[in-house]
Motif scaffolding. Structure first.
Motif, mmCIF file in Angstrom:
data_model
loop_
_atom_site.group_PDB
_atom_site.id
_atom_site.type_symbol
_atom_site.label_atom_id
_atom_site.label_comp_id
_atom_site.label_asym_id
_atom_site.label_seq_id
_atom_site.Cartn_x
_atom_site.Cartn_y
_atom_site.Cartn_z
ATOM 1 N N LEU A 4 0.822 -1.197 0.000
ATOM 2 C CA LEU A 4 0.000 0.000 0.000
ATOM 3 C C LEU A 4 0.863 1.256 0.000
ATOM 4 O O LEU A 4 1.974 1.279 0.524
ATOM 5 C CB LEU A 4 -0.923 0.020 1.217
ATOM 6 C CG LEU A 4 -2.017 -1.042 1.279
ATOM 7 C CD1 LEU A 4 -2.842 -0.875 2.544
ATOM 8 C CD2 LEU A 4 -2.912 -0.983 0.052
ATOM 9 N N SER A 5 0.293 2.308 -0.578
ATOM 10 C CA SER A 5 0.940 3.609 -0.552
ATOM 11 C C SER A 5 1.013 4.128 0.887
ATOM 12 O O SER A 5 0.189 3.754 1.743
ATOM 13 C CB SER A 5 0.140 4.582 -1.419
ATOM 14 O OG SER A 5 0.442 5.919 -1.111
ATOM 15 N N CYS A 6 1.966 5.009 1.138
ATOM 16 C CA CYS A 6 2.047 5.630 2.463
ATOM 17 C C CYS A 6 0.854 6.539 2.725
ATOM 18 O O CYS A 6 0.629 6.965 3.871
ATOM 19 C CB CYS A 6 3.354 6.409 2.608
ATOM 20 S SG CYS A 6 3.535 7.786 1.438
ATOM 21 N N HIS A 7 0.080 6.825 1.664
ATOM 22 C CA HIS A 7 -1.098 7.682 1.812
ATOM 23 C C HIS A 7 -2.376 6.867 1.989
ATOM 24 O O HIS A 7 -3.451 7.449 2.163
ATOM 25 C CB HIS A 7 -1.243 8.588 0.592
ATOM 26 C CG HIS A 7 -0.035 9.433 0.333
ATOM 27 N ND1 HIS A 7 0.359 10.451 1.176
ATOM 28 C CD2 HIS A 7 0.884 9.400 -0.680
ATOM 29 C CE1 HIS A 7 1.457 11.016 0.704
ATOM 30 N NE2 HIS A 7 1.798 10.403 -0.412
ATOM 31 N N ALA A 8 -2.285 5.551 1.933
ATOM 32 C CA ALA A 8 -3.453 4.694 2.079
ATOM 33 C C ALA A 8 -3.937 4.687 3.524
ATOM 34 O O ALA A 8 -3.173 4.943 4.464
ATOM 35 C CB ALA A 8 -3.129 3.273 1.625
ATOM 36 N N THR A 9 -5.212 4.383 3.710
ATOM 37 C CA THR A 9 -5.788 4.257 5.041
ATOM 38 C C THR A 9 -5.646 2.815 5.503
ATOM 39 O O THR A 9 -6.152 1.898 4.847
ATOM 40 C CB THR A 9 -7.277 4.648 5.035
ATOM 41 O OG1 THR A 9 -7.404 5.973 4.488
ATOM 42 C CG2 THR A 9 -7.853 4.615 6.436
ATOM 43 N N LEU A 10 -4.960 2.590 6.583
ATOM 44 C CA LEU A 10 -4.712 1.239 7.081
ATOM 45 C C LEU A 10 -5.829 0.815 8.025
ATOM 46 O O LEU A 10 -6.230 1.572 8.915
ATOM 47 C CB LEU A 10 -3.369 1.181 7.805
ATOM 48 C CG LEU A 10 -2.136 1.614 6.998
ATOM 49 C CD1 LEU A 10 -0.880 1.448 7.840
ATOM 50 C CD2 LEU A 10 -2.039 0.822 5.700
ATOM 51 N N SER A 11 -6.294 -0.403 7.845
ATOM 52 C CA SER A 11 -7.360 -0.912 8.710
ATOM 53 C C SER A 11 -6.907 -0.989 10.163
ATOM 54 O O SER A 11 -7.703 -0.820 11.090
ATOM 55 C CB SER A 11 -7.824 -2.288 8.226
ATOM 56 O OG SER A 11 -6.749 -3.207 8.215
ATOM 57 N N ALA A 12 -5.615 -1.230 10.364
ATOM 58 C CA ALA A 12 -5.093 -1.331 11.731
ATOM 59 C C ALA A 12 -5.162 0.003 12.462
ATOM 60 O O ALA A 12 -5.076 0.046 13.695
ATOM 61 C CB ALA A 12 -3.660 -1.837 11.706
ATOM 62 N N ARG A 13 -5.308 1.098 11.710
ATOM 63 C CA ARG A 13 -5.366 2.426 12.319
ATOM 64 C C ARG A 13 -6.760 3.041 12.237
ATOM 65 O O ARG A 13 -6.919 4.266 12.311
ATOM 66 C CB ARG A 13 -4.345 3.343 11.648
ATOM 67 C CG ARG A 13 -2.899 2.872 11.832
ATOM 68 C CD ARG A 13 -1.923 3.790 11.129
ATOM 69 N NE ARG A 13 -0.552 3.265 11.217
ATOM 70 C CZ ARG A 13 0.486 3.771 10.559
ATOM 71 N NH1 ARG A 13 0.303 4.817 9.756
ATOM 72 N NH2 ARG A 13 1.687 3.243 10.691
#
Length: 335
Positions: A4-13
C-alpha cells in the motif's frame, strides 16, 4: 501492508466503530464492513430501484444496484493503481447509495418536500447503516466507511468541494466521490442512447473530443487521467486534469438538460411522485396500517420519520403494488 501507498488508510489504524465488537479472525475491519453491506437487505433492494429510467423492463438498463457495482469496479481499479486500500474503497462504494428512495431523485424530492427537516439520500444512507438495518441494530460500520458514505454526494456542485469539511477524510473516500460521477455520466448516456432518448451525435463535440466516442473509451480516459494526475502529485491526493474534469462536469450538465428533464422521462416521474406522496400521507394518517404493511416504529422517532423510513426503503415495484392495493379497486374474488 507493504504494497500500500504511504497515503493509504490502514485498517489497523481505524478510528473504530460506535460500538465495540469482536475483531474477525480472517478479515480486516474494512473487509468486514464490505461484507456487512453486501449481505444487508437494503443492498439487495437496490436491484429494484430506479437509476434513471423508471422501473425498466428491458434487461440491459441500469438500476441503482448495477450503478453501485460499476462505481465499485471503477474505484477498485483506481485504488489498486494508486496503492490505496481497496477494501475501504469497495465498502464505501457499495454503501454509498443505500438510502436512495424508489423512483430515483423524483422520490427524494417528494420526501424532501413532505418530511419535517427535509430528506436527503446521504443522511438516509447513514440512517440505514447506523439504525435501520438488522431490525434496528444497524451495521455498526467503521468511522472511515461512514465518513466516505456521508461525503460522496456532489449534487450539482464540483468534484472537489471548496469547503474541506465537505470532503471525505480519506483518499479512498475522495476516490469513490469521483468514481460515482464517472460511472453515472457514462452509463446514463449509454442507457439514454439505448432508450432512444438521445443519439450520440447530439452530445457536444468538444466533450466527446476530450472523453472519447465510445462508452469504454470514455471510462478509460477518465480512469487513466485520474491515475496519472494523482501519481504525478506523489499520490498524496486524488485529482483529474482540468480538461477532463471540466468535460465530465459539462457532460453531467448536458445529461441533466437533455435526458433527466426531457418530457418522455419526466412525465413518468411526475406519476411516480404522486404514488409516493399518497403513500406517505396515507401511512402518516394511519399508524396501524404502517406497521401492518411492513413499516417499523423506532423508539423515540416521530411518526413522520418512521413513515419516511418505510417509503424510502421501498423498491419501485413494491411501491407500485402497494399503491394499487391501497388506492385502486380490486377484482371481486368471492364466487
Amino acid at each position: 501492508m507493504s504494497a500500500l501507498s504511504c497515503h493509504a488508510t490502514l485498517s489497523a489504524r481505524t478510528k473504530g466503530r460506535v460500538y465495540p465488537e469482536e475483531q474477525c479472525q480472517v478479515r480486516t475491519v474494512f473487509q468486514h464492513d464490505r461484507d456487512k453491506i453486501l449481505h444487508s437487505k437494503s443492498f439487495r433492494r437496490l436491484k429494484h430501484k430506479t437509476q434513471v429510467f423508471l422501473s425498466p423492463e428491458g434487461d440491459h438498463y441500469r438500476t441503482r444496484l448495477t450503478h453501485t457495482l460499476e462505481v465499485s469496479q471503477i474505484a477498485r481499479t483506481v485504488a489498486r493503481a494508486l496503492g490505496l486500500n481497496e477494501d475501504l474503497t469497495e465498502a464505501i462504494a457499495l454503501g454509498h447509495d443505500l438510502g436512495h428512495t424508489p423512483f430515483g431523485h423524483a422520490g427524494e424530492r417528494v420526501l424532501n418536500e413532505l418530511m419535517p427537516g427535509g430528506f436527503h439520500h446521504v443522511r438516509q444512507s447513514l440512517r440505514v447503516v447506523d439504525i435501520l438495518e438488522k431490525g434496528g441494530a444497524g451495521l455498526n460500520l467503521s468511522w472511515e466507511v461512514r465518513d466516505g458514505i456521508s461525503k460522496h454526494s456532489k449534487g450539482g456542485g464540483p468534484l472537489q468541494a471548496e469547503d474541506p469539511h465537505a470532503m471525505p477524510a480519506t483518499l479512498e473516500g475522495h476516490l469513490v466521490r469521483r468514481c460515482d460521477m464517472i460511472a453515472y455520466v457514462n452509463h446514463d448516456l449509454d442507457d439514454a442512447q439505448r432508450a432512444g432518448v438521445i443519439s450520440l451525435e447530439q452530445v457536444p463535440r468538444d466533450i466527446l473530443a476530450v472523453l472519447g466516442q465510445t462508452h469504454g473509451r470514455r471510462i478509460d480516459t477518465m480512469v487513466r487521467d485520474m491515475i496519472d494526475v494523482s501519481l504525478s502529485a506523489g499520490g498524496a491526493c486524488v485529482r483529474q486534469s482540468v480538461e477532463v474534469e471540466e468535460a465530465i462536469l459539462a457532460l453531467r450538465d448536458w445529461l441533466y438538460n437533455h435526458v433527466y428533464q426531457v418530457k418522455s422521462v419526466h412525465e413518468d416521474f411526475d406519476k411516480a411522485s404522486r404514488i409516493l406522496r399518497d403513500l406517505y400521507l396515507y401511512f402518516l394518517a394511519d399508524e396501524d396500517a404502517l406497521v401492518g404493511d411492513g413499516g417499523k416504529r423506532m423508539p423515540g422517532d416521530a411518526l413522520e420519520v418512521s413513515v419516511g423510513d418505510f417509503v424510502a426503503g421501498m423498491t419501485d415495484r413494491f411501491a407500485m403494488n402497494l399503491y394499487q392495493r391501497i388506492f385502486l379497486p380490486q377484482p371481486w374474488k368471492i364466487l
